[in-house]
Design a protein around this motif. Structure first.
Motif, PDB file in Angstrom:
ATOM      1  N   VAL A 318       0.828  -1.203   0.000  1.00  0.00           N
ATOM      2  CA  VAL A 318       0.000   0.000   0.000  1.00  0.00           C
ATOM      3  C   VAL A 318       0.867   1.260   0.000  1.00  0.00           C
ATOM      4  N   GLU A 319       1.914   1.257   0.824  1.00  0.00           N
ATOM      5  CA  GLU A 319       2.803   2.416   0.876  1.00  0.00           C
ATOM      6  C   GLU A 319       3.473   2.656  -0.473  1.00  0.00           C
ATOM      7  N   ALA A 320       3.907   1.592  -1.135  1.00  0.00           N
ATOM      8  CA  ALA A 320       4.555   1.727  -2.436  1.00  0.00           C
ATOM      9  C   ALA A 320       3.586   2.291  -3.472  1.00  0.00           C
ATOM     10  N   LEU A 321       2.328   1.827  -3.448  1.00  0.00           N
ATOM     11  CA  LEU A 321       1.328   2.333  -4.393  1.00  0.00           C
ATOM     12  C   LEU A 321       1.038   3.810  -4.146  1.00  0.00           C
ATOM     13  N   ARG A 322       0.927   4.181  -2.897  1.00  0.00           N
ATOM     14  CA  ARG A 322       0.652   5.595  -2.586  1.00  0.00           C
ATOM     15  C   ARG A 322       1.795   6.497  -3.022  1.00  0.00           C
ATOM     16  N   LYS A 323       3.029   6.005  -2.892  1.00  0.00           N
ATOM     17  CA  LYS A 323       4.182   6.821  -3.261  1.00  0.00           C
ATOM     18  C   LYS A 323       4.198   7.155  -4.742  1.00  0.00           C
ATOM     19  N   VAL A 324       3.631   6.275  -5.569  1.00  0.00           N
ATOM     20  CA  VAL A 324       3.618   6.555  -7.013  1.00  0.00           C
ATOM     21  C   VAL A 324       2.275   7.121  -7.467  1.00  0.00           C
ATOM     22  N   GLY A 325       1.449   7.565  -6.494  1.00  0.00           N
ATOM     23  CA  GLY A 325       0.259   8.329  -6.839  1.00  0.00           C
ATOM     24  C   GLY A 325      -1.050   7.594  -6.878  1.00  0.00           C
ATOM     25  N   HIS A 326      -1.096   6.342  -6.446  1.00  0.00           N
ATOM     26  CA  HIS A 326      -2.349   5.591  -6.457  1.00  0.00           C
ATOM     27  C   HIS A 326      -3.098   5.774  -5.148  1.00  0.00           C
ATOM     28  N   GLU A 327      -4.384   5.855  -5.253  1.00  0.00           N
ATOM     29  CA  GLU A 327      -5.227   6.026  -4.071  1.00  0.00           C
ATOM     30  C   GLU A 327      -5.512   4.666  -3.436  1.00  0.00           C
ATOM     31  N   CYS A 328      -5.255   4.544  -2.156  1.00  0.00           N
ATOM     32  CA  CYS A 328      -5.520   3.308  -1.425  1.00  0.00           C
ATOM     33  C   CYS A 328      -6.324   3.643  -0.172  1.00  0.00           C
ATOM     34  N   VAL A 329      -7.371   2.889   0.070  1.00  0.00           N
ATOM     35  CA  VAL A 329      -8.191   3.097   1.263  1.00  0.00           C
ATOM     36  C   VAL A 329      -8.345   1.769   1.989  1.00  0.00           C
ATOM     37  N   GLU A 330      -8.412   1.820   3.307  1.00  0.00           N
ATOM     38  CA  GLU A 330      -8.602   0.609   4.088  1.00  0.00           C
ATOM     39  C   GLU A 330     -10.081   0.287   4.161  1.00  0.00           C
ATOM     40  N   ILE A 331     -10.422  -0.968   3.953  1.00  0.00           N
ATOM     41  CA  ILE A 331     -11.815  -1.393   3.988  1.00  0.00           C
ATOM     42  C   ILE A 331     -11.957  -2.603   4.900  1.00  0.00           C
ATOM     43  N   GLU A 332     -13.167  -2.888   5.283  1.00  0.00           N
ATOM     44  CA  GLU A 332     -13.450  -4.140   5.979  1.00  0.00           C
ATOM     45  C   GLU A 332     -13.668  -5.206   4.916  1.00  0.00           C
ATOM     46  N   GLY A 333     -12.798  -6.202   4.911  1.00  0.00           N
ATOM     47  CA  GLY A 333     -12.837  -7.208   3.871  1.00  0.00           C
ATOM     48  C   GLY A 333     -14.021  -8.138   3.989  1.00  0.00           C
ATOM     49  N   PRO A 334     -14.207  -9.012   3.013  1.00  0.00           N
ATOM     50  CA  PRO A 334     -15.285 -10.001   3.053  1.00  0.00           C
ATOM     51  C   PRO A 334     -15.164 -10.899   4.283  1.00  0.00           C
ATOM     52  N   ASP A 335     -16.247 -11.520   4.651  1.00  0.00           N
ATOM     53  CA  ASP A 335     -16.307 -12.380   5.828  1.00  0.00           C
ATOM     54  C   ASP A 335     -15.662 -13.731   5.481  1.00  0.00           C
ATOM     55  N   SER A 336     -14.368 -13.845   5.741  1.00  0.00           N
ATOM     56  CA  SER A 336     -13.651 -15.065   5.362  1.00  0.00           C
ATOM     57  C   SER A 336     -14.115 -16.267   6.175  1.00  0.00           C
ATOM     58  N   ALA A 337     -14.543 -16.043   7.419  1.00  0.00           N
ATOM     59  CA  ALA A 337     -15.038 -17.157   8.236  1.00  0.00           C
ATOM     60  C   ALA A 337     -16.309 -17.749   7.633  1.00  0.00           C
ATOM     61  N   ARG A 338     -17.190 -16.882   7.153  1.00  0.00           N
ATOM     62  CA  ARG A 338     -18.425 -17.354   6.535  1.00  0.00           C
ATOM     63  C   ARG A 338     -18.120 -18.084   5.229  1.00  0.00           C
ATOM     64  N   ALA A 339     -17.174 -17.564   4.458  1.00  0.00           N
ATOM     65  CA  ALA A 339     -16.792 -18.230   3.208  1.00  0.00           C
ATOM     66  C   ALA A 339     -16.244 -19.621   3.483  1.00  0.00           C
ATOM     67  N   LEU A 340     -15.387 -19.738   4.493  1.00  0.00           N
ATOM     68  CA  LEU A 340     -14.815 -21.049   4.818  1.00  0.00           C
ATOM     69  C   LEU A 340     -15.881 -21.993   5.357  1.00  0.00           C
ATOM     70  N   GLU A 341     -16.807 -21.458   6.140  1.00  0.00           N
ATOM     71  CA  GLU A 341     -17.909 -22.281   6.642  1.00  0.00           C
ATOM     72  C   GLU A 341     -18.717 -22.869   5.485  1.00  0.00           C
ATOM     73  N   LEU A 342     -19.059 -22.034   4.510  1.00  0.00           N
ATOM     74  CA  LEU A 342     -19.839 -22.502   3.368  1.00  0.00           C
ATOM     75  C   LEU A 342     -19.045 -23.496   2.522  1.00  0.00           C
ATOM     76  N   PHE A 343     -17.767 -23.200   2.301  1.00  0.00           N
ATOM     77  CA  PHE A 343     -16.914 -24.093   1.517  1.00  0.00           C
ATOM     78  C   PHE A 343     -16.820 -25.461   2.186  1.00  0.00           C
ATOM     79  N   GLY A 344     -16.570 -25.474   3.493  1.00  0.00           N
ATOM     80  CA  GLY A 344     -16.471 -26.736   4.217  1.00  0.00           C
ATOM     81  C   GLY A 344     -17.783 -27.489   4.251  1.00  0.00           C
ATOM     82  N   ALA A 345     -18.874 -26.760   4.436  1.00  0.00           N
ATOM     83  CA  ALA A 345     -20.187 -27.399   4.485  1.00  0.00           C
ATOM     84  C   ALA A 345     -20.527 -28.063   3.157  1.00  0.00           C
ATOM     85  N   ILE A 346     -20.232 -27.391   2.049  1.00  0.00           N
ATOM     86  CA  ILE A 346     -20.574 -27.916   0.730  1.00  0.00           C
ATOM     87  C   ILE A 346     -19.664 -29.072   0.348  1.00  0.00           C
TER      88      ILE A 346
END
Length: 575
Positions: A318-346
């Motif tokens: 992220v720091e490298a991207l910002r240094k060359v002019g790219h906009e980076c914002v922090e977000i709350e990522g997808p619910d990886s626990a829910r994804a793994l639960e569904l993957f394991g269940a299926i």
């Protein structure tokens, strides 16, 4: 794993014969000479083709260097299964003769030495993926991707090792044994395309092909320090790939390239996308490579609190991207626990009966223990264990993962698949919605919470795949870019890091960061650490373009062709 020497091993003769044939095939490689061979290993696939085109090199001279290194690195990591050195020499000579006669290259991969995961059929040889009972059943024709690569001028040098059943991401099976990380033989190369990761990181091939259904391309790429692209379903042909779980379509496996530079990935992806081997093939979609123009923004992001090394890799990106002019914002990522639960269940809906029926009398690898534990338990035992873990251990995430790991009725399976599709839609809307503040071009996130697992670590830490499984559930194209290496001075578990709040699984994090945990920055010193670059469906080209931007922003950092040497490896040869 059954020890090869024990009389209890019902496939001892098969294993001995297969390994003996591999040993004989390896003898066709010359001894590695840095003076003669290193310049070829230092070249990207594009540079190999350019030098052959100019007449400076021949396909045969390039091949000699790569098979010399492949034999050398196999001796340290045990990464190869089927070896085609003699056949590859004949292919390279044919390319040289045709070029001498016509002055034209066969295609954009002319003379490029390539390897493929043992899952892809190569005419005349086995595709065992580690199952002893699949030995001595040679394929009648090449897999679609192998045909495409050969038609573009690539020279296939070998197939590479995979884990037993490909459920685990520790590369080991009863037929071929264990594959080690080329930077540290105390650590696994990852899986299931672990042999590819090890071979490519050590310059045993210029490019390779893997498959991915839960992280099988990205985990070994992150562990071994190479570049990779997991496409979405429908972009690259999959015909001719052996499948231990045929008929499972809820989360479909995909084929994708692995290599030593983004430019090389782009070169082979341009060959692969939309290319069909038969008019009646349903996949891939007839959509060839499309050039893209990038805007300038990205988002950066579990069941597990990420290790200091993996967190640092994201921050440095992220720091490298910002240094060359790219906009980076922090977000709350997808619910990886829910994804793994569904993957394991299926995936566990049949109790893993189909996936494990090929094992026969083969002893199951220990890496499968935790994965197979849930379906084996009686329902009342599993439910009680889940209740105890939730209410007395205080680990709701682990309890949630354990509860659905059971055999299910068809109706229950349908319901979980419906939940998976809903999760896919909701998460895509959350990440890629039309609101101006959500118009990200990519998401930057860790490959895993740990740089690489020590051997045996997957026995209890298979849920670490949540960070890659999530994007299989979403069917997103994802690239991997190596960023840095583990540095104990910066990546040890400090008091400040331990005091930071975590929202992951207590049990899993205890196995990672506890007194005898898997994460040990000193033991991992020098291991690569990478990031995932996640894009929207059908935007593989855009992911590659962003990988170019990230790679350029990070600058020189000791990855790519020629970066490995035997004296950079720690530990004894893999056994």
């Amino acid at each position: 794993m059954w020890p090869l020497s024990t009389p209890r091993n019902p496939y001892r003769k098969t294993i001995e014969d297969k390994r003996a044939r591999r040993t004989d095939a390896l003898k066709h490689a010359p001894a590695f000479s840095a003076e003669e061979h290193q310049r070829y290993l230092n070249a990207t696939a594009s540079q190999i083709v350019d030098n052959i085109s100019s007449g400076a090199w021949t396909a045969s001279s390039v091949l000699e260097a790569y098979i010399a290194r492949a034999a050398q690195v196999h001796g340290l990591t045990n990464c190869l299964t089927e070896v085609y050195f003699e056949e590859a020499k004949q292919d390279a000579r044919r390319l040289d003769d045709e070029f001498a006669e016509t002055g034209h290259l066969k295609g954009p991969l002319h003379g490029v030495p390539m390897s493929v995961k043992d899952q892809f059929d190569v005419k005349g040889s086995d595709s065992t993926i580690g199952y002893t009972q699949w030995a001595n059943k040679p394929a009648e024709r090449d897999a679609a991707v192998v045909e495409i690569l050969r038609a573009a001028g690539a020279v296939v040098v070998a197939k590479t090792n995979v884990p037993q059943t490909m459920l685990a991401f520790e590369c080991c099976n009863p037929l071929w044994g264990r594959t080690c990380n080329p930077w540290s033989t105390a650590h696994t190369a990852g899986g299931s395309s672990g042999g590819e990761g090890a071979l490519l990181a050590a310059d045993g091939a210029a490019l390779g092909m893997g498959t991915d259904v839960g992280g099988s391309i990205r985990i070994p790429s992150g562990y071994c320090g190479i570049f990779a692209l997991k496409p979405g379903q429908g972009r690259v042909g999959y015909a001719g790939s052996v499948d231990p779980n045929p008929g499972f379509e809820a989360v479909r496996a995909v084929a994708g390239p692995m290599g030593r530079s983004v430019a090389d990935l782009e070169r082979v992806t341009r060959v692969l996308l939309g290319e069909r081997r038969a008019r009646h093939d349903y996949f891939p979609a007839p959509v060839p490579y499309r050039d893209v123009t990038l805007p300038e923004s990205c988002g950066s992001d579990g069941v597990v609190k990420g290790s200091p090394a993996c967190h640092r890799a994201v921050l440095e990106t992220v720091e490298a991207l910002r240094k060359v002019g790219h906009e980076c914002v922090e977000i709350e990522g997808p619910d990886s626990a829910r994804a793994l639960e569904l993957f394991g269940a299926i995936t566990s809906s049949d109790g893993y009966q189909k996936l494990t029926e090929h094992l026969g009398p083969d002893k199951k690898e220990s890496a499968l223990f935790l994965i197979l534990l849930g379906p084996r338990l009686p329902n009342f035992v599993r439910n009680f264990a889940s209740w105890v873990i939730r209410n007395f251990v205080g680990d709701a995430k682990y309890a949630t993962l354990l509860a659905p790991m059971r055999k299910k009725s068809l109706l229950q399976y349908y319901n979980y698949v419906a939940d998976k599709l809903a999760f896919e839609r909701e998460t895509r809307t959350s990440l890629w919605g039309d609101a101006p503040d959500r118009a990200f071009d990519a998401v930057v996130c860790p490959v895993q919470a740990i740089p690489a697992l020590p051997h045996g670590g997957c026995d209890r830490l298979s849920p670490l795949a949540c960070s890659t499984v999530m994007y299989n559930v979403m069917d997103s194209p994802v690239g991997v870019v190596p960023v840095t290496r583990v540095d104990p001075a910066r990546d040890d578990l400090s008091d400040e890091w331990r005091a930071a709040s975590g929202n992951g699984s207590k049990l899993i994090e205890g196995d990672i960061y506890g007194r005898k945990g898997a994460y040990d920055a000193r033991a991992m010193e020098g291991l690569p650490v990478g990031v995932q670059i996640v894009g929207q469906p059908w935007e593989e080209e855009k992911v590659l373009a962003i990988m170019h931007v990230v790679d350029a922003a990070l600058g020189p950092r000791g990855f790519g062709p020629g970066s490995w040497a035997p004296n950079k490896q720690s530990g004894a040869p893999c056994v």
